[in-house]
Design a protein around this motif. Structure first.
Motif, PDB file in Angstrom:
ATOM      1  N   SER A 156       0.829  -1.214   0.000  1.00 55.46           N
ATOM      2  CA  SER A 156       0.000   0.000   0.000  1.00 55.46           C
ATOM      3  C   SER A 156       0.855   1.253   0.000  1.00 55.46           C
ATOM      4  O   SER A 156       0.567   2.220  -0.715  1.00 55.46           O
ATOM      5  CB  SER A 156      -0.929  -0.013   1.222  1.00 55.46           C
ATOM      6  OG  SER A 156      -1.788  -1.133   1.198  1.00 55.46           O
ATOM      7  N   LYS A 157       1.933   1.248   0.796  1.00 56.78           N
ATOM      8  CA  LYS A 157       2.802   2.429   0.836  1.00 56.78           C
ATOM      9  C   LYS A 157       3.556   2.593  -0.477  1.00 56.78           C
ATOM     10  O   LYS A 157       3.887   3.720  -0.870  1.00 56.78           O
ATOM     11  CB  LYS A 157       3.765   2.325   2.008  1.00 56.78           C
ATOM     12  CG  LYS A 157       3.087   2.538   3.354  1.00 56.78           C
ATOM     13  CD  LYS A 157       4.071   2.848   4.458  1.00 56.78           C
ATOM     14  CE  LYS A 157       3.350   3.264   5.734  1.00 56.78           C
ATOM     15  NZ  LYS A 157       4.283   3.686   6.796  1.00 56.78           N
ATOM     16  N   LYS A 158       3.839   1.494  -1.150  1.00 55.65           N
ATOM     17  CA  LYS A 158       4.496   1.583  -2.457  1.00 55.65           C
ATOM     18  C   LYS A 158       3.603   2.314  -3.448  1.00 55.65           C
ATOM     19  O   LYS A 158       4.086   2.988  -4.363  1.00 55.65           O
ATOM     20  CB  LYS A 158       4.833   0.183  -2.959  1.00 55.65           C
ATOM     21  CG  LYS A 158       5.739   0.167  -4.165  1.00 55.65           C
ATOM     22  CD  LYS A 158       6.177  -1.247  -4.505  1.00 55.65           C
ATOM     23  CE  LYS A 158       7.137  -1.244  -5.696  1.00 55.65           C
ATOM     24  NZ  LYS A 158       7.575  -2.620  -6.040  1.00 55.65           N
ATOM     25  N   LYS A 159       2.288   2.191  -3.263  1.00 54.89           N
ATOM     26  CA  LYS A 159       1.343   2.909  -4.121  1.00 54.89           C
ATOM     27  C   LYS A 159       1.087   4.326  -3.627  1.00 54.89           C
ATOM     28  O   LYS A 159       0.288   5.052  -4.231  1.00 54.89           O
ATOM     29  CB  LYS A 159       0.016   2.144  -4.169  1.00 54.89           C
ATOM     30  CG  LYS A 159       0.109   0.798  -4.878  1.00 54.89           C
ATOM     31  CD  LYS A 159      -1.263   0.128  -4.930  1.00 54.89           C
ATOM     32  CE  LYS A 159      -1.178  -1.206  -5.669  1.00 54.89           C
ATOM     33  NZ  LYS A 159      -2.506  -1.869  -5.736  1.00 54.89           N
ATOM     34  N   GLY A 160       1.725   4.689  -2.513  1.00 53.85           N
ATOM     35  CA  GLY A 160       1.582   6.044  -2.008  1.00 53.85           C
ATOM     36  C   GLY A 160       0.398   6.248  -1.095  1.00 53.85           C
ATOM     37  O   GLY A 160       0.010   7.386  -0.816  1.00 53.85           O
ATOM     38  N   MET A 161      -0.177   5.156  -0.581  1.00 56.71           N
ATOM     39  CA  MET A 161      -1.352   5.267   0.281  1.00 56.71           C
ATOM     40  C   MET A 161      -0.931   5.573   1.713  1.00 56.71           C
ATOM     41  O   MET A 161       0.073   5.067   2.191  1.00 56.71           O
ATOM     42  CB  MET A 161      -2.161   3.960   0.235  1.00 56.71           C
ATOM     43  CG  MET A 161      -2.696   3.618  -1.142  1.00 56.71           C
ATOM     44  SD  MET A 161      -3.450   1.966  -1.194  1.00 56.71           S
ATOM     45  CE  MET A 161      -4.803   2.177  -0.044  1.00 56.71           C
ATOM     46  N   TRP A 162      -1.725   6.402   2.383  1.00 55.81           N
ATOM     47  CA  TRP A 162      -1.508   6.679   3.797  1.00 55.81           C
ATOM     48  C   TRP A 162      -2.191   5.577   4.595  1.00 55.81           C
ATOM     49  O   TRP A 162      -3.369   5.278   4.404  1.00 55.81           O
ATOM     50  CB  TRP A 162      -2.082   8.041   4.164  1.00 55.81           C
ATOM     51  CG  TRP A 162      -1.839   8.429   5.592  1.00 55.81           C
ATOM     52  CD1 TRP A 162      -0.646   8.726   6.163  1.00 55.81           C
ATOM     53  CD2 TRP A 162      -2.824   8.555   6.625  1.00 55.81           C
ATOM     54  NE1 TRP A 162      -0.806   9.030   7.484  1.00 55.81           N
ATOM     55  CE2 TRP A 162      -2.133   8.936   7.804  1.00 55.81           C
ATOM     56  CE3 TRP A 162      -4.196   8.395   6.680  1.00 55.81           C
ATOM     57  CZ2 TRP A 162      -2.786   9.156   9.009  1.00 55.81           C
ATOM     58  CZ3 TRP A 162      -4.852   8.605   7.874  1.00 55.81           C
ATOM     59  CH2 TRP A 162      -4.145   8.980   9.030  1.00 55.81           C
ATOM     60  N   ILE A 249       5.598   9.235   0.636  1.00 59.77           N
ATOM     61  CA  ILE A 249       5.427   8.238   1.688  1.00 59.77           C
ATOM     62  C   ILE A 249       6.740   7.465   1.810  1.00 59.77           C
ATOM     63  O   ILE A 249       7.274   6.982   0.810  1.00 59.77           O
ATOM     64  CB  ILE A 249       4.277   7.251   1.369  1.00 59.77           C
ATOM     65  CG1 ILE A 249       2.938   7.972   1.355  1.00 59.77           C
ATOM     66  CG2 ILE A 249       4.258   6.110   2.370  1.00 59.77           C
ATOM     67  CD1 ILE A 249       2.449   8.415   2.716  1.00 59.77           C
ATOM     68  N   GLU A 250       7.248   7.364   3.044  1.00 59.04           N
ATOM     69  CA  GLU A 250       8.504   6.648   3.268  1.00 59.04           C
ATOM     70  C   GLU A 250       8.219   5.335   3.992  1.00 59.04           C
ATOM     71  O   GLU A 250       7.394   5.280   4.916  1.00 59.04           O
ATOM     72  CB  GLU A 250       9.452   7.502   4.115  1.00 59.04           C
ATOM     73  CG  GLU A 250      10.844   6.918   4.240  1.00 59.04           C
ATOM     74  CD  GLU A 250      11.811   7.866   4.920  1.00 59.04           C
ATOM     75  OE1 GLU A 250      13.009   7.536   5.007  1.00 59.04           O
ATOM     76  OE2 GLU A 250      11.357   8.943   5.371  1.00 59.04           O
ATOM     77  N   HIS A 251       8.888   4.272   3.553  1.00 60.81           N
ATOM     78  CA  HIS A 251       8.711   2.963   4.183  1.00 60.81           C
ATOM     79  C   HIS A 251      10.021   2.197   4.128  1.00 60.81           C
ATOM     80  O   HIS A 251      10.518   1.864   3.053  1.00 60.81           O
ATOM     81  CB  HIS A 251       7.610   2.171   3.464  1.00 60.81           C
ATOM     82  CG  HIS A 251       7.348   0.827   4.082  1.00 60.81           C
ATOM     83  ND1 HIS A 251       6.887   0.676   5.361  1.00 60.81           N
ATOM     84  CD2 HIS A 251       7.490  -0.437   3.579  1.00 60.81           C
ATOM     85  CE1 HIS A 251       6.739  -0.610   5.634  1.00 60.81           C
ATOM     86  NE2 HIS A 251       7.107  -1.299   4.573  1.00 60.81           N
ATOM     87  N   ARG A 257       6.018   8.095  -4.130  1.00 60.36           N
ATOM     88  CA  ARG A 257       5.144   9.240  -4.377  1.00 60.36           C
ATOM     89  C   ARG A 257       3.780   8.970  -3.748  1.00 60.36           C
ATOM     90  O   ARG A 257       3.173   7.924  -3.959  1.00 60.36           O
ATOM     91  CB  ARG A 257       4.982   9.476  -5.878  1.00 60.36           C
ATOM     92  CG  ARG A 257       4.139  10.710  -6.208  1.00 60.36           C
ATOM     93  CD  ARG A 257       4.069  10.946  -7.712  1.00 60.36           C
ATOM     94  NE  ARG A 257       3.264  12.117  -8.007  1.00 60.36           N
ATOM     95  CZ  ARG A 257       3.701  13.368  -7.958  1.00 60.36           C
ATOM     96  NH1 ARG A 257       4.957  13.597  -7.612  1.00 60.36           N
ATOM     97  NH2 ARG A 257       2.917  14.377  -8.253  1.00 60.36           N
ATOM     98  N   GLY A 258       3.294   9.908  -2.941  1.00 61.47           N
ATOM     99  CA  GLY A 258       2.056   9.706  -2.218  1.00 61.47           C
ATOM    100  C   GLY A 258       0.826  10.131  -2.991  1.00 61.47           C
ATOM    101  O   GLY A 258       0.915  10.878  -3.984  1.00 61.47           O
TER     102      GLY A 258
END
Length: 543
Positions: A156-162, A249-251, A257-258
């Motif tokens: 999900s974070k790879k897709k920029g989701m919060w 978004i950082e993970h 990109r968010g």
């Protein structure tokens, strides 16, 4: 026909999340009702339900740290309970290692364990085998669920989701996404711009307090308010480094990109980062950086508050380092643990000593980088209380539990859990030689690291050289020694008695095993007697 002996039954219930617990009839009540009905059906066997409830709402089955379970085990140990009744075995625990501890308590007290939806008997070997198989699948399910959640979060974070949590200053939550709050966004930009003007986070904290700019205030789904407090330095550092304000978004070190819009211009962000990096570089030679706190990020008090580095300057410029509870720093004294301020050197020496014993590494007391590598590789968490320290150590070398128990101190307690060793070290704090040290409960040292006092060794070496010069006739008097060395006569008179220290005291100093109160300052201030036995009595050293 005589009535059967009463068997006191306790019902234990658990739910992993808090969702739904505020309802008038929740899952804990449903579990309790089903277990109560089962106990009533066994009334002919003498089963009697105890009035006390043992409920854990919002606690994972992967940990033993649950208030309801702790109360249950305590009453079991006191002999108040004969049978533990649960709806399903995974309500009690999802860990084989934890269940082994519970079974040990049950066996010791002659108690039994019943799951009303699964038929087995813990008093037989076949029953234990069946239970262990069930627990193995429960533990596998928990670990698999954790992996799925971690994979989902990463994707999900790879897709920029919060992915939820506290909303950052400058954003509101709208349809589970971040939407810009223009009023807060304006305040946020002013924080970044003001930092460039002041060039100091400490000064920025004071400036924001004067301007009444506080952290994000928001309302939870339960109607409770969070945030809205003055910024502390740690919160400001986090805010100034947060890439979410760039629309990213950082993970785990990767930036994506968010889906949310950016609030800051990239040039403003990069100038702030450059200044933060420069400030950190400017402090690299400061005393605090040279004496860096070894356990930062690993150490907590016994109420779960993180302990942060701190120091106090005493007269003469001497610095005393501490780890201080965040609850204390944030003026929430009532929430602090039983030992909210821990002397840094004492706890660091204890932790390094225990890890060295397990890893069988040579002493690295004087080499800061090697000590840090040792802690980072092995230690996972440290919890400090007034009378004990708990250390979670990773079993990175596949060491057997009995081997670890043989390597550590006799009073320590070691348990194996999820590829970790949990070491409990009984301690007490006392002042010794002008500094806080950690001791075991009976006055024995809780750690035994070498403590090479270079000042003491140099002073002893110099005193022996002067003694040899006087004995050989190369120098005829204290006045001659002072003239040849550029020292004052008073200085020479103070140091010369160190050449006549008892052999065992001198040897201990050379090996770094002297008591911590045996220092140059203390030895030169006292009138050191020539009698070795008198020296030992004066310095409280047992023969």
């Amino acid at each position: 026909m005589t009535a059967p002996r009463p068997l006191h039954c306790a019902i234990y219930t658990r739910k992993s999340s808090e969702e739904g617990l505020d309802q008038s009839f929740n899952t804990l009540d449903a579990q309790h009702e089903a277990c109560t009905a089962y106990i009533k059906s066994q009334a002919h066997e003498g089963w009697v339900l105890v009035k006390k409830r043992y409920d854990d709402g919002g606690f994972s089955g992967g940990s033993m740290d649950r208030p309801g379970l702790a109360a249950l085990l305590d009453d079991l140990d006191r002999g108040k309970i004969n049978i533990v009744v649960v709806y399903k075995v995974d309500r009690l625990t999802r860990s084989l290692a934890d269940f082994a501890k519970i079974v040990e308590v049950l066996d010791r007290k002659g108690a039994s364990f019943v799951s009303i939806t699964q038929q087995f008997n813990t008093t037989t070997s076949m029953g234990r085998l069946t239970l262990n198989v069930l627990l193995s699948f429960a533990q596998f399910e928990r670990e698999l669920t954790g992996e799925r959640i971690r994979d989902k979060v990463a994707a999900s974070k790879k897709k920029g989701m919060w992915m939820g949590g506290f909303p950052p200053l400058g954003y509101d939550i709208l349809n589970r996404k971040l939407a810009v709050n223009e009023a807060e966004a304006k305040a946020l930009r002013s924080i970044f711009e003001r930092f460039l003007d002041l060039e100091s986070v400490r000064a920025l904290v004071a400036d924001l307090q004067r301007r009444n700019i506080a952290s994000k205030r928001w309302k939870t789904r339960k109607g409770q308010f969070r945030g809205g407090r003055p910024f502390c330095r740690g919160a400001l550092y986090y805010l100034l480094r947060n890439r979410i304000y760039l629309g990213e978004i950082e993970h785990k070190g990767q930036v994506h990109r968010g889906e949310h819009p950016a609030i800051l211009r990239r040039d403003l962000w990069e100038r702030v980062q450059a200044k933060l990096d420069a400030n950190r570089g400017d402090r690299s030679n400061a005393p605090r950086a040279r004496g860096s706190h070894l356990l930062t990020g690993f150490i907590f008090d016994d109420r779960g508050n993180r302990l942060s580095p701190s120091h106090v300057k005493k007269r003469g410029g001497r610095r005393h380092r501490y780890y201080v509870s965040q609850a204390l720093l944030q003026q929430r004294d009532a929430k602090a643990g039983s030992l909210p301020r821990v002397p840094a050197q004492a706890i660091e020496d204890l932790i390094v000593d225990r890890v060295q014993r397990i890893a069988l590494t040579a002493s690295t007391t004087d080499i800061a980088e090697q000590r840090r590598k040792l802690v980072v590789a092995w230690v996972r968490r440290i919890e400090v209380g007034r009378d004990r320290v708990k250390i979670a150590v990773a079993n990175i070398s596949g060491i057997a539990l009995d081997t670890v128990r043989a390597r550590i101190a006799a009073l320590d307690v070691v348990e194996a859990r999820n590829n970790l060793f949990e070491i409990t070290v009984p301690i007490r704090l006392r002042t010794w030689g002008g500094e806080k040290v950690i001791e075991g409960p009976h006055g024995a040292a809780a750690y035994e690291p070498a403590h090479m006092d270079r000042s003491l060794l140099n002073a002893m070496s110099q005193a022996h050289q002067w003694r040899s010069a006087l004995a050989s006739g190369r120098l005829g008097s204290i006045e001659d020694i002072a003239a040849s060395t550029g020292r004052t006569e008073a200085y020479v008179r103070q140091l010369l008695p160190l050449a006549f220290l008892a052999p065992d005291i001198a040897e201990a100093s050379l090996l770094g095993r002297q008591p911590r109160h045996v220092t140059v300052d203390r030895l030169v201030r006292m009138k050191l007697p020539l009698s070795w036995q008198a020296q030992r009595r004066l310095l409280h050293i047992a023969t």
